[in-house]
Design an enzyme around this catalytic site. Structure first.
Site, short mmCIF file in Angstrom:
data_model
loop_
_atom_site.label_atom_id
_atom_site.label_comp_id
_atom_site.label_asym_id
_atom_site.label_seq_id
_atom_site.Cartn_x
_atom_site.Cartn_y
_atom_site.Cartn_z
N ASN A 8 0.86 -1.18 0.00
CA ASN A 8 0.00 0.00 0.00
C ASN A 8 0.90 1.23 0.00
O ASN A 8 1.44 1.61 1.03
CB ASN A 8 -0.91 -0.02 1.24
N LYS A 10 0.04 4.23 -0.46
CA LYS A 10 -0.63 5.45 0.02
C LYS A 10 -0.31 6.60 -0.95
O LYS A 10 -0.10 6.35 -2.13
CB LYS A 10 -0.23 5.76 1.46
N GLU A 98 -7.36 5.10 7.21
CA GLU A 98 -7.09 6.50 6.81
C GLU A 98 -8.26 7.06 6.02
O GLU A 98 -8.58 8.24 6.12
CB GLU A 98 -5.78 6.56 6.01
N GLU A 166 -6.05 -4.56 10.38
CA GLU A 166 -5.02 -3.53 10.57
C GLU A 166 -5.35 -2.70 11.81
O GLU A 166 -6.08 -1.70 11.71
CB GLU A 166 -4.98 -2.59 9.36
N GLY A 172 1.98 2.45 10.90
CA GLY A 172 3.00 3.48 10.84
C GLY A 172 3.69 3.76 12.17
O GLY A 172 4.46 4.72 12.28
N SER A 209 2.73 -1.87 10.39
CA SER A 209 4.16 -1.93 10.69
C SER A 209 4.81 -3.27 10.28
O SER A 209 5.75 -3.73 10.95
CB SER A 209 4.42 -1.64 12.17
P1 PGA Z 1 2.33 0.54 7.69
O1 PGA Z 1 0.91 0.80 6.98
O2 PGA Z 1 2.85 -0.75 7.16
O3 PGA Z 1 3.15 1.73 7.29
O4 PGA Z 1 2.08 0.48 9.15
C1 PGA Z 1 0.03 -0.26 6.74
C2 PGA Z 1 -1.24 0.26 6.10
O5 PGA Z 1 -1.71 1.33 6.49
O6 PGA Z 1 -1.80 -0.41 5.23
#
Ligand code: PGA
Length: 245
Positions: A8, A10, A98, A166, A172, A209
């Site tokens: 992802n 983003k 998000e 998640e 993050g 993460s």
């Molecule tokens: P991250 O994000 O691996 O940076 O924690 C995962 C996600 O939001 O899909």
């Protein structure tokens, strides 16, 4: 069955990065694999599709969003399922925390998005997960079940679906739940589906993460169908390492 590795990106990346990474991934046996899925910003999907064709690559494209509106019309800024399909998009993220947080997506919006994906033969990757407060209060299982109940409103036959657990507190932050904590929710997802959508084939992912350091352990958990990788998926070498597991 091999496990799904979903990147992802983003709102990150550039035309240069897409071009470079896709060429790199096409030439690597760990990433040139149908279980690797790249959710890149929609504006790059056309370019990415051309690169996939050029390299005869096996990985798949995902969108990070799909419109809640099914028919073409006056919906400024929206991208429909039919449009995504034109670029050979095979998966779409729906319900990412998000999008729930910054775009107020919930309830019927998410339901419509799932229906639009399914009617265009795009596989929803339905994201769920509790925040730190709910986890601390101990009501996280009820909360997850409530989020899953949205699937029962969907006016389409759910034959196959990907569900990504998640926890918001791990996205993050570098804070990853323990193996037991992940397994508890993965089992809960499977139990829910078995009870209420017994004909559906479900792949349950973990996201939050995920990195080159922890991916192997997470992917080794029983019943885990794969991982959803955010930040680490932007680091080309690290993502290849994750896919190699
Ligand atoms: P991250 O994000 O691996 O940076 O924690 C995962 C996600 O939001 O899909």
């Amino acid at each position: 069955m091999s496990k799904l590795i979903v990147a992802n990106w983003k709102m990150n990346g550039s035309l240069d990065k897409i071009t470079g990474d896709l060429s790199f991934y096409s030439n690597n046996s760990s990433t040139n694999n149908s279980s690797v899925i790249l959710a890149i910003p929609s504006i790059y999907l056309g370019q990415a599709q051309q690169l996939l064709e050029k390299y005869k690559a096996n990985f798949s494209l995902a969108s990070q969003n799909i419109s809640q509106f099914a028919s073409p019309g006056a919906y400024t800024g929206e991208i429909s399922g039919a449009m995504l399909k034109e670029f050979d998009v095979k998966y779409t993220l729906i319900g990412h925390s998000e999008r729930r947080m910054y775009f107020n997506e919930s309830g019927s919006i998410l339901q419509n998005k799932i229906e639009n994906a399914l009617s265009n033969q795009i596989m929803p990757i339905f994201c769920i997960g509790e925040d730190r407060n709910i986890r601390n209060k101990g009501s996280y299982k009820d909360f997850i079940v409530q989020q899953l109940e949205l699937l029962l409103q969907v006016k389409a036959d759910i034959i196959e679906l990907v569900i990504a657990y998640e926890p918001i507190w791990s996205i993050g932050t570098g804070m990853v739940p323990t193996s037991n904590e992940i397994s508890e929710i993965i089992n809960l997802i499977h139990a829910f589906v078995q009870s209420y959508l017994p004909h559906a084939k479900i792949t349950a992912l973990y996201g939050g993460s995920v990195s080159g350091n922890n991916a192997r352990d997470i992917l080794n958990l029983e019943r885990i169908g794969g991982v959803l990788v955010g930040g680490a998926s932007l680091k080309t070498e690290e993502f290849v390492n994750i896919c190699a597991y």
